[in-house]
Scaffold this active site. Structure first.
Site, PDB file in Angstrom:
ATOM      1  N   CYS A 113       0.816  -1.224   0.000  1.00 58.24           N
ATOM      2  CA  CYS A 113       0.000   0.000   0.000  1.00 58.24           C
ATOM      3  C   CYS A 113       0.848   1.272   0.000  1.00 58.24           C
ATOM      4  O   CYS A 113       0.364   2.341  -0.367  1.00 58.24           O
ATOM      5  CB  CYS A 113      -0.945   0.018   1.194  1.00 58.24           C
ATOM      6  SG  CYS A 113      -2.125  -1.319   1.128  1.00 58.24           S
ATOM      7  N   HIS A 250      -3.354   7.380   2.398  1.00 55.21           N
ATOM      8  CA  HIS A 250      -3.734   6.059   1.880  1.00 55.21           C
ATOM      9  C   HIS A 250      -5.139   5.741   2.373  1.00 55.21           C
ATOM     10  O   HIS A 250      -5.469   5.959   3.543  1.00 55.21           O
ATOM     11  CB  HIS A 250      -2.735   5.013   2.383  1.00 55.21           C
ATOM     12  CG  HIS A 250      -3.145   3.607   2.077  1.00 55.21           C
ATOM     13  ND1 HIS A 250      -3.601   3.229   0.830  1.00 55.21           N
ATOM     14  CD2 HIS A 250      -3.189   2.489   2.846  1.00 55.21           C
ATOM     15  CE1 HIS A 250      -3.902   1.939   0.855  1.00 55.21           C
ATOM     16  NE2 HIS A 250      -3.659   1.471   2.056  1.00 55.21           N
ATOM     17  N   ASN A 280     -10.012  -0.099  -0.355  1.00 59.60           N
ATOM     18  CA  ASN A 280      -8.548  -0.019  -0.290  1.00 59.60           C
ATOM     19  C   ASN A 280      -7.979  -0.571  -1.597  1.00 59.60           C
ATOM     20  O   ASN A 280      -8.062  -1.769  -1.855  1.00 59.60           O
ATOM     21  CB  ASN A 280      -8.048  -0.832   0.915  1.00 59.60           C
ATOM     22  CG  ASN A 280      -6.538  -0.787   1.068  1.00 59.60           C
ATOM     23  OD1 ASN A 280      -5.820  -0.322   0.188  1.00 59.60           O
ATOM     24  ND2 ASN A 280      -6.056  -1.287   2.194  1.00 59.60           N
TER      25      ASN A 280
HETATM   26  N1  ACO Z   1     -18.686  -8.447   8.378  1.00 61.20           N
HETATM   27  C1  ACO Z   1     -19.212  -8.662   9.606  1.00 61.20           C
HETATM   28  N2  ACO Z   1     -18.446  -8.957  10.665  1.00 61.20           N
HETATM   29  C2  ACO Z   1     -17.134  -9.053  10.488  1.00 61.20           C
HETATM   30  C3  ACO Z   1     -16.531  -8.855   9.235  1.00 61.20           C
HETATM   31  C4  ACO Z   1     -17.368  -8.546   8.152  1.00 61.20           C
HETATM   32  N3  ACO Z   1     -16.900  -8.312   6.920  1.00 61.20           N
HETATM   33  N4  ACO Z   1     -15.198  -9.002   9.368  1.00 61.20           N
HETATM   34  C5  ACO Z   1     -14.969  -9.281  10.653  1.00 61.20           C
HETATM   35  N5  ACO Z   1     -16.134  -9.324  11.345  1.00 61.20           N
HETATM   36  C6  ACO Z   1     -16.330  -9.583  12.759  1.00 61.20           C
HETATM   37  C7  ACO Z   1     -15.185 -10.318  13.391  1.00 61.20           C
HETATM   38  O1  ACO Z   1     -15.275 -11.709  13.170  1.00 61.20           O
HETATM   39  C8  ACO Z   1     -15.319  -9.945  14.840  1.00 61.20           C
HETATM   40  O2  ACO Z   1     -16.310 -10.764  15.417  1.00 61.20           O
HETATM   41  P1  ACO Z   1     -16.126 -11.330  16.928  1.00 61.20           P
HETATM   42  O3  ACO Z   1     -16.073 -10.096  17.783  1.00 61.20           O
HETATM   43  O4  ACO Z   1     -17.326 -12.166  17.104  1.00 61.20           O
HETATM   44  O5  ACO Z   1     -14.830 -12.090  16.908  1.00 61.20           O
HETATM   45  C9  ACO Z   1     -15.865  -8.518  14.788  1.00 61.20           C
HETATM   46  O6  ACO Z   1     -16.386  -8.346  13.462  1.00 61.20           O
HETATM   47  C10 ACO Z   1     -14.833  -7.458  15.071  1.00 61.20           C
HETATM   48  O7  ACO Z   1     -13.649  -7.736  14.302  1.00 61.20           O
HETATM   49  P2  ACO Z   1     -12.354  -6.862  14.423  1.00 61.20           P
HETATM   50  O8  ACO Z   1     -11.321  -7.451  13.533  1.00 61.20           O
HETATM   51  O9  ACO Z   1     -12.008  -6.624  15.835  1.00 61.20           O
HETATM   52  O10 ACO Z   1     -12.904  -5.479  13.796  1.00 61.20           O
HETATM   53  P3  ACO Z   1     -12.169  -4.108  13.676  1.00 61.20           P
HETATM   54  O11 ACO Z   1     -12.992  -3.072  14.311  1.00 61.20           O
HETATM   55  O12 ACO Z   1     -10.719  -4.189  14.051  1.00 61.20           O
HETATM   56  O13 ACO Z   1     -12.240  -3.830  12.107  1.00 61.20           O
HETATM   57  C11 ACO Z   1     -10.785  -3.947  10.175  1.00 61.20           C
HETATM   58  C12 ACO Z   1     -11.617  -4.727  11.219  1.00 61.20           C
HETATM   59  C13 ACO Z   1     -11.741  -3.123   9.358  1.00 61.20           C
HETATM   60  C14 ACO Z   1     -10.057  -4.943   9.290  1.00 61.20           C
HETATM   61  C15 ACO Z   1      -9.794  -3.033  10.887  1.00 61.20           C
HETATM   62  O14 ACO Z   1      -9.089  -3.745  11.867  1.00 61.20           O
HETATM   63  C16 ACO Z   1      -8.799  -2.409   9.944  1.00 61.20           C
HETATM   64  O15 ACO Z   1      -9.138  -1.570   9.130  1.00 61.20           O
HETATM   65  N6  ACO Z   1      -7.518  -2.741  10.066  1.00 61.20           N
HETATM   66  C17 ACO Z   1      -6.466  -2.128   9.273  1.00 61.20           C
HETATM   67  C18 ACO Z   1      -6.467  -2.543   7.848  1.00 61.20           C
HETATM   68  C19 ACO Z   1      -5.461  -1.716   7.136  1.00 61.20           C
HETATM   69  O16 ACO Z   1      -5.342  -0.533   7.334  1.00 61.20           O
HETATM   70  N7  ACO Z   1      -4.643  -2.273   6.311  1.00 61.20           N
HETATM   71  C20 ACO Z   1      -3.601  -1.376   5.823  1.00 61.20           C
HETATM   72  C21 ACO Z   1      -2.905  -1.663   4.768  1.00 61.20           C
HETATM   73  S1  ACO Z   1      -3.541  -2.817   3.638  1.00 61.20           S
HETATM   74  C22 ACO Z   1      -2.186  -3.328   2.691  1.00 61.20           C
HETATM   75  O17 ACO Z   1      -1.068  -2.962   2.904  1.00 61.20           O
HETATM   76  C23 ACO Z   1      -2.445  -4.365   1.645  1.00 61.20           C
END
Ligand code: ACO
Length: 323
Positions: A113, A250, A280
């Site tokens: 990214c 980003h 993304n």
């Molecule tokens: N739909 C519904 N529920 C979901 C989904 C979905 N698509 N995905 C995960 N959940 C659930 C999980 O299973 C979890 O359930 P549980 O509590 O029963 O275990 C719950 O939602 C919460 O999951 P978290 O992973 O804690 O959610 P979070 O608030 O952290 O959001 C996310 C997840 C959006 C991925 C976030 O962590 C994020 O944006 N992280 C950074 C990603 C990023 O910036 N990447 C950067 C670079 S990418 C690159 O370099 C290629």
């Protein structure tokens, strides 16, 4: 001193738009969850005939047109991508051929990214060294082809697209009032590899593999890493958040963008957000966002622009430039 000035910009998205509601039929998810956790409302997904090379070529053509230049004016093409058409040759070379460029050279840059920020910094080095006068810098991705469409924690987050800028050598006076790249800060730390990676590759599995991410772990590190390199850029130039006209981060997650802007004291109205439209798109996300804000008239010549990105590796970086 020589400055690398942006002369033109172009962007392209695949034909097919996929709204969150459509993904409700693919994995167990909801539009509400995706919007609340990420800010994403839709993404573009490449069709069979659309590839990183075809999207990157179109973005480069649009940037050339916008700059009023032809391919004969270009010395170097740098393509930031993690989704090349082939393991080799570099997709940049395929784009060079598609653009009808018989001179100069082209190569791919792999920083996930952060790829576009790395590529802009590299182009700036080539221009400042005198090795190139005009460079096309492209960010192009087809991340949909790396996704595990059974994994709801990743497949809802990414999209496809491409953006490109033309950078040209210009005489500056060494002050921050110059147009062009004013400073850049790049970082990487391979100890974070397992938090965000693709589980395949030519030298390991012999397959392309699928993207794997511990989202919560990435999130935990993102804001600190992003703000560190930006503060370093401010320290080098003597500029501050108040001087920024447009913050073009980003586009991974609106919550990360908002938290970074807040920590840096960058006013909300100066932040360019396109993650709602594109998802993304990895290395394409910054040039897609830039192109959006240029096209709608927000970014104007002379504006101070702050670019940043963070991604797999981890890699991260920031560029301060005057448009
Ligand atoms: N739909 C519904 N529920 C979901 C989904 C979905 N698509 N995905 C995960 N959940 C659930 C999980 O299973 C979890 O359930 P549980 O509590 O029963 O275990 C719950 O939602 C919460 O999951 P978290 O992973 O804690 O959610 P979070 O608030 O952290 O959001 C996310 C997840 C959006 C991925 C976030 O962590 C994020 O944006 N992280 C950074 C990603 C990023 O910036 N990447 C950067 C670079 S990418 C690159 O370099 C290629």
């Amino acid at each position: 001193m020589i400055r690398s000035v942006v002369k033109g910009i172009g962007a392209v998205t695949p034909e097919r738009v996929v709204k969150n509601a459509e993904l409700e039929g693919v994995v167990e998810t909801t539009d509400e969850w995706i919007v609340q956790r990420t800010g994403i409302r839709q993404r573009y997904i490449a069709g069979e005939h659309e590839t990183t090379v075809s999207l990157g070529t179109k973005a480069a053509q649009a940037a050339l047109e916008n700059a009023g230049l032809t391919i004969d004016d270009i010395d170097l093409i740098i393509l930031a991508t993690s989704t090349p058409n082939h393991t080799f040759p570099a997709s940049a070379v395929e784009i060079q051929h598609a653009l009808g460029m018989k001179h100069g050279f082209a190569f791919d840059m792999q920083a996930v990214c952060s790829g576009f920020v790395y590529a802009v910094t590299t182009a700036d080095m080539y221009i400042k060294s005198g090795m190139a006068k005009r460079v096309i810098v492209i960010g192009a991705e087809t991340f949909s082809r790396l996704l595990d469409w059974k994994d709801r924690t990743t497949c809802v987050l990414f999209g496809d697209g491409a953006g490109a800028i033309i950078m040209e050598a210009a005489e500056g006076n060494g002050l921050t009032s110059d147009r062009g790249v004013l400073t850049a800060n790049l970082r990487s730390d391979g100890s974070h590899q397992e938090k965000l990676y693709v589980d395949g590759g030519p030298s390991t599995t012999g397959t392309v593999g699928h993207l794997r991410m511990e989202g919560r772990e990435v999130f935990k590190h993102a804001v600190g890493m992003i703000t560190d390199v930006i503060e370093a850029s401010f320290a080098t130039t003597g500029l501050s958040a108040d001087d920024i006209d447009w913050f073009v981060p980003h586009q991974a997650n609106k919550r990360i963008i908002d938290a970074s802007a807040k920590k840096l004291n960058i006013a909300e109205h100066k932040v360019v957000i396109t993650v709602d439209q594109h998802g993304n798109t990895s290395a394409a996300s910054v040039p897609l966002a830039l192109a959006t804000a240029v096209k709608d008239g927000r970014i104007k010549q002379g504006d101070l622009i702050l670019l940043e990105a963070m991604g797999g590796g981890f890699t991260w970086g920031a560029v301060l430039l005057r448009w």
